[in-house]
Design a protein around this motif. Structure first.
Motif, PDB file in Angstrom:
ATOM      1  N   ALA A 108       0.849  -1.208   0.000  1.00  0.00           N
ATOM      2  CA  ALA A 108       0.000   0.000   0.000  1.00  0.00           C
ATOM      3  C   ALA A 108       0.878   1.249   0.000  1.00  0.00           C
ATOM      4  N   ILE A 109       1.931   1.227   0.787  1.00  0.00           N
ATOM      5  CA  ILE A 109       2.830   2.397   0.853  1.00  0.00           C
ATOM      6  C   ILE A 109       3.526   2.595  -0.495  1.00  0.00           C
ATOM      7  N   GLU A 110       3.901   1.481  -1.138  1.00  0.00           N
ATOM      8  CA  GLU A 110       4.549   1.596  -2.460  1.00  0.00           C
ATOM      9  C   GLU A 110       3.601   2.237  -3.479  1.00  0.00           C
ATOM     10  N   VAL A 111       2.326   1.840  -3.436  1.00  0.00           N
ATOM     11  CA  VAL A 111       1.339   2.440  -4.354  1.00  0.00           C
ATOM     12  C   VAL A 111       1.257   3.944  -4.093  1.00  0.00           C
ATOM     13  N   VAL A 112       1.189   4.306  -2.827  1.00  0.00           N
ATOM     14  CA  VAL A 112       1.062   5.718  -2.455  1.00  0.00           C
ATOM     15  C   VAL A 112       2.279   6.510  -2.953  1.00  0.00           C
ATOM     16  N   ILE A 113       3.476   5.977  -2.727  1.00  0.00           N
ATOM     17  CA  ILE A 113       4.702   6.684  -3.138  1.00  0.00           C
ATOM     18  C   ILE A 113       4.737   6.833  -4.665  1.00  0.00           C
ATOM     19  N   ASP A 114       4.396   5.747  -5.372  1.00  0.00           N
ATOM     20  CA  ASP A 114       4.416   5.811  -6.845  1.00  0.00           C
ATOM     21  C   ASP A 114       3.389   6.816  -7.375  1.00  0.00           C
ATOM     22  N   ALA A 115       2.231   6.881  -6.699  1.00  0.00           N
ATOM     23  CA  ALA A 115       1.199   7.844  -7.130  1.00  0.00           C
ATOM     24  C   ALA A 115       1.684   9.269  -6.906  1.00  0.00           C
ATOM     25  N   ILE A 116       2.308   9.503  -5.762  1.00  0.00           N
ATOM     26  CA  ILE A 116       2.814  10.852  -5.452  1.00  0.00           C
ATOM     27  C   ILE A 116       3.897  11.238  -6.465  1.00  0.00           C
ATOM     28  N   ASN A 117       4.706  10.256  -6.859  1.00  0.00           N
ATOM     29  CA  ASN A 117       5.780  10.527  -7.839  1.00  0.00           C
ATOM     30  C   ASN A 117       5.257  10.617  -9.273  1.00  0.00           C
ATOM     31  N   GLY A 118       3.983  10.342  -9.447  1.00  0.00           N
ATOM     32  CA  GLY A 118       3.394  10.420 -10.791  1.00  0.00           C
ATOM     33  C   GLY A 118       3.828   9.272 -11.695  1.00  0.00           C
TER      34      GLY A 118
END
Ligand SMILES: N=c1c2ncn([C@@H]3O[C@H](COP(=O)(O)OP(=O)(O)OP(=O)(O)O)[C@@H](O)[C@H]3O)c2ncn1[C@@H]1O[C@H](COP(=O)(O)O)[C@@H](O)[C@H]1O
Length: 132
Positions: free
Chosen positions: A44-54
Protein backbone atom coordinates in the motif's frame (compact mmCIF):
# COMPACT_ATOMS: atom_id res chain seq x y z
CA UNK A 1 -12.43 -6.80 -11.77
CA UNK A 2 -14.33 -9.02 -9.35
CA UNK A 3 -13.82 -12.02 -11.69
CA UNK A 4 -10.03 -11.75 -11.68
CA UNK A 5 -9.98 -11.20 -7.93
CA UNK A 6 -12.13 -14.34 -7.54
CA UNK A 7 -9.69 -16.34 -9.69
CA UNK A 8 -6.70 -14.97 -7.77
CA UNK A 9 -8.41 -15.83 -4.47
CA UNK A 10 -8.97 -19.43 -5.65
CA UNK A 11 -5.32 -19.65 -6.78
CA UNK A 12 -4.20 -18.40 -3.36
CA UNK A 13 -6.37 -21.02 -1.61
CA UNK A 14 -4.93 -23.73 -3.90
CA UNK A 15 -1.34 -22.60 -3.19
CA UNK A 16 -1.82 -22.37 0.57
CA UNK A 17 -0.62 -25.92 1.24
CA UNK A 18 2.01 -26.19 -1.49
CA UNK A 19 5.72 -26.54 -0.81
CA UNK A 20 6.95 -23.27 0.75
CA UNK A 21 10.22 -23.77 -1.13
CA UNK A 22 8.44 -23.17 -4.43
CA UNK A 23 5.36 -21.15 -3.50
CA UNK A 24 5.52 -17.58 -2.14
CA UNK A 25 1.89 -17.92 -1.08
CA UNK A 26 2.59 -21.08 0.93
CA UNK A 27 5.53 -19.26 2.54
CA UNK A 28 3.29 -16.35 3.50
CA UNK A 29 0.78 -18.72 5.11
CA UNK A 30 3.58 -20.36 7.09
CA UNK A 31 4.77 -16.95 8.26
CA UNK A 32 1.39 -16.03 9.72
CA UNK A 33 -1.01 -13.11 9.63
CA UNK A 34 1.50 -10.62 11.07
CA UNK A 35 3.82 -11.09 8.08
CA UNK A 36 0.85 -10.98 5.66
CA UNK A 37 -0.36 -7.71 7.19
CA UNK A 38 3.16 -6.26 6.93
CA UNK A 39 3.43 -7.22 3.23
CA UNK A 40 0.02 -5.69 2.53
CA UNK A 41 0.98 -2.45 4.29
CA UNK A 42 4.30 -2.31 2.39
CA UNK A 43 2.53 -2.70 -0.95
CA UNK A 44 0.00 0.00 0.00
CA UNK A 45 2.83 2.40 0.85
CA UNK A 46 4.55 1.60 -2.46
CA UNK A 47 1.34 2.44 -4.35
CA UNK A 48 1.06 5.72 -2.45
CA UNK A 49 4.70 6.68 -3.14
CA UNK A 50 4.42 5.81 -6.84
CA UNK A 51 1.20 7.84 -7.13
CA UNK A 52 2.81 10.85 -5.45
CA UNK A 53 5.78 10.53 -7.84
CA UNK A 54 3.39 10.42 -10.79
CA UNK A 55 4.69 6.99 -11.89
CA UNK A 56 1.51 5.60 -13.45
CA UNK A 57 3.02 2.28 -14.62
CA UNK A 58 4.43 1.57 -11.16
CA UNK A 59 1.03 2.36 -9.60
CA UNK A 60 -0.51 -0.31 -11.85
CA UNK A 61 2.19 -2.91 -10.98
CA UNK A 62 2.13 -2.22 -7.26
CA UNK A 63 -1.68 -2.22 -7.23
CA UNK A 64 -1.61 -5.79 -8.61
CA UNK A 65 0.83 -6.77 -5.81
CA UNK A 66 -1.42 -4.99 -3.31
CA UNK A 67 -4.49 -6.91 -4.44
CA UNK A 68 -2.56 -10.21 -4.33
CA UNK A 69 -1.47 -9.53 -0.75
CA UNK A 70 -5.02 -8.45 0.15
CA UNK A 71 -6.45 -11.75 -1.11
CA UNK A 72 -3.83 -13.64 0.94
CA UNK A 73 -4.89 -11.76 4.07
CA UNK A 74 -8.60 -12.36 3.27
CA UNK A 75 -7.95 -16.10 2.89
CA UNK A 76 -6.08 -16.18 6.19
CA UNK A 77 -8.87 -14.24 7.96
CA UNK A 78 -11.62 -16.48 6.50
CA UNK A 79 -13.02 -13.63 4.41
CA UNK A 80 -14.31 -14.49 0.92
CA UNK A 81 -14.35 -11.99 -1.94
CA UNK A 82 -18.14 -12.32 -2.09
CA UNK A 83 -18.32 -11.08 1.52
CA UNK A 84 -16.62 -7.89 0.39
CA UNK A 85 -18.81 -7.56 -2.75
CA UNK A 86 -21.88 -7.95 -0.54
CA UNK A 87 -20.73 -5.15 1.73
CA UNK A 88 -20.00 -2.97 -1.31
CA UNK A 89 -23.48 -3.69 -2.71
CA UNK A 90 -25.05 -2.88 0.66
CA UNK A 91 -23.28 0.49 0.70
CA UNK A 92 -24.20 1.21 -2.88
CA UNK A 93 -27.86 0.59 -2.09
CA UNK A 94 -27.70 2.61 1.11
CA UNK A 95 -25.86 5.55 -0.46
CA UNK A 96 -28.10 5.38 -3.50
CA UNK A 97 -31.06 5.97 -1.20
CA UNK A 98 -29.14 8.56 0.85
CA UNK A 99 -28.35 10.55 -2.29
CA UNK A 100 -32.06 11.07 -2.85
CA UNK A 101 -32.65 12.34 0.69
CA UNK A 102 -31.84 15.91 1.78
CA UNK A 103 -28.63 16.00 3.83
CA UNK A 104 -29.08 16.97 7.52
CA UNK A 105 -28.52 20.70 8.02
CA UNK A 106 -28.97 21.50 4.34
CA UNK A 107 -31.87 23.87 3.75
CA UNK A 108 -34.08 22.80 0.91
CA UNK A 109 -35.05 25.77 -1.25
CA UNK A 110 -38.77 26.42 -1.31
CA UNK A 111 -40.27 26.24 -4.79
CA UNK A 112 -40.80 29.74 -6.14
CA UNK A 113 -44.44 30.64 -6.54
CA UNK A 114 -45.40 31.33 -10.11
CA UNK A 115 -47.97 34.05 -10.84
CA UNK A 116 -51.38 32.51 -11.21
CA UNK A 117 -52.25 31.61 -14.78
CA UNK A 118 -55.03 33.44 -16.42
CA UNK A 119 -58.06 31.22 -16.60
CA UNK A 120 -58.33 29.49 -19.93
CA UNK A 121 -62.00 30.63 -20.10
CA UNK A 122 -60.88 34.29 -20.22
CA UNK A 123 -58.43 33.58 -23.08
CA UNK A 124 -61.12 31.73 -25.00
CA UNK A 125 -63.58 34.62 -24.47
CA UNK A 126 -60.98 37.08 -25.86
CA UNK A 127 -60.39 34.88 -28.88
CA UNK A 128 -64.16 34.67 -29.45
CA UNK A 129 -64.48 38.50 -29.27
CA UNK A 130 -61.70 38.83 -31.90
CA UNK A 131 -63.51 36.48 -34.23
CA UNK A 132 -66.66 38.66 -34.17
N1 LIG B 1 -0.82 -12.90 -8.16
C1 LIG B 1 0.21 -13.23 -7.58
C2 LIG B 1 1.16 -12.26 -7.17
N2 LIG B 1 1.16 -10.91 -7.29
C3 LIG B 1 2.30 -10.52 -6.76
N3 LIG B 1 3.02 -11.59 -6.30
C4 LIG B 1 4.36 -11.62 -5.75
O1 LIG B 1 4.52 -10.71 -4.75
C5 LIG B 1 5.71 -9.98 -5.01
C6 LIG B 1 5.59 -8.63 -4.49
O2 LIG B 1 6.22 -8.58 -3.32
P1 LIG B 1 7.63 -7.88 -3.21
O3 LIG B 1 7.70 -6.64 -4.01
O4 LIG B 1 7.84 -7.75 -1.76
O5 LIG B 1 8.60 -8.93 -3.90
P2 LIG B 1 9.92 -9.43 -3.29
O6 LIG B 1 10.82 -8.27 -3.16
O7 LIG B 1 10.38 -10.57 -4.11
O8 LIG B 1 9.42 -9.84 -1.86
P3 LIG B 1 9.60 -11.05 -0.93
O9 LIG B 1 8.26 -11.74 -0.91
O10 LIG B 1 10.69 -11.94 -1.47
O11 LIG B 1 9.89 -10.46 0.40
C7 LIG B 1 5.85 -9.92 -6.47
O12 LIG B 1 7.18 -9.76 -6.85
C8 LIG B 1 5.29 -11.23 -6.88
O13 LIG B 1 6.27 -12.21 -6.96
C9 LIG B 1 2.33 -12.67 -6.52
N4 LIG B 1 2.58 -13.98 -6.24
C10 LIG B 1 1.66 -14.88 -6.63
N5 LIG B 1 0.52 -14.55 -7.28
C11 LIG B 1 -0.43 -15.60 -7.66
O14 LIG B 1 -0.67 -16.40 -6.55
C12 LIG B 1 -0.91 -17.75 -6.97
C13 LIG B 1 0.00 -18.67 -6.19
O15 LIG B 1 1.35 -18.45 -6.60
P4 LIG B 1 2.60 -18.96 -5.73
O16 LIG B 1 2.65 -18.10 -4.52
O17 LIG B 1 3.78 -18.76 -6.60
O18 LIG B 1 2.36 -20.38 -5.39
C14 LIG B 1 -0.62 -17.81 -8.46
O19 LIG B 1 -1.85 -17.74 -9.14
C15 LIG B 1 0.16 -16.53 -8.71
O20 LIG B 1 -0.07 -16.03 -9.99
Amino acid sequence: MSDSVERLYQAVLAARDLDPATSRTARLFRSGSGKMAKKLAEEAIEVVIDAINGDREAVVRESADLIYNLTVLWASAGVRPEDVWQEMNRRETLLGIAEKLPKPGVKVAKPTLRPARRPIAAIEARAARKRH
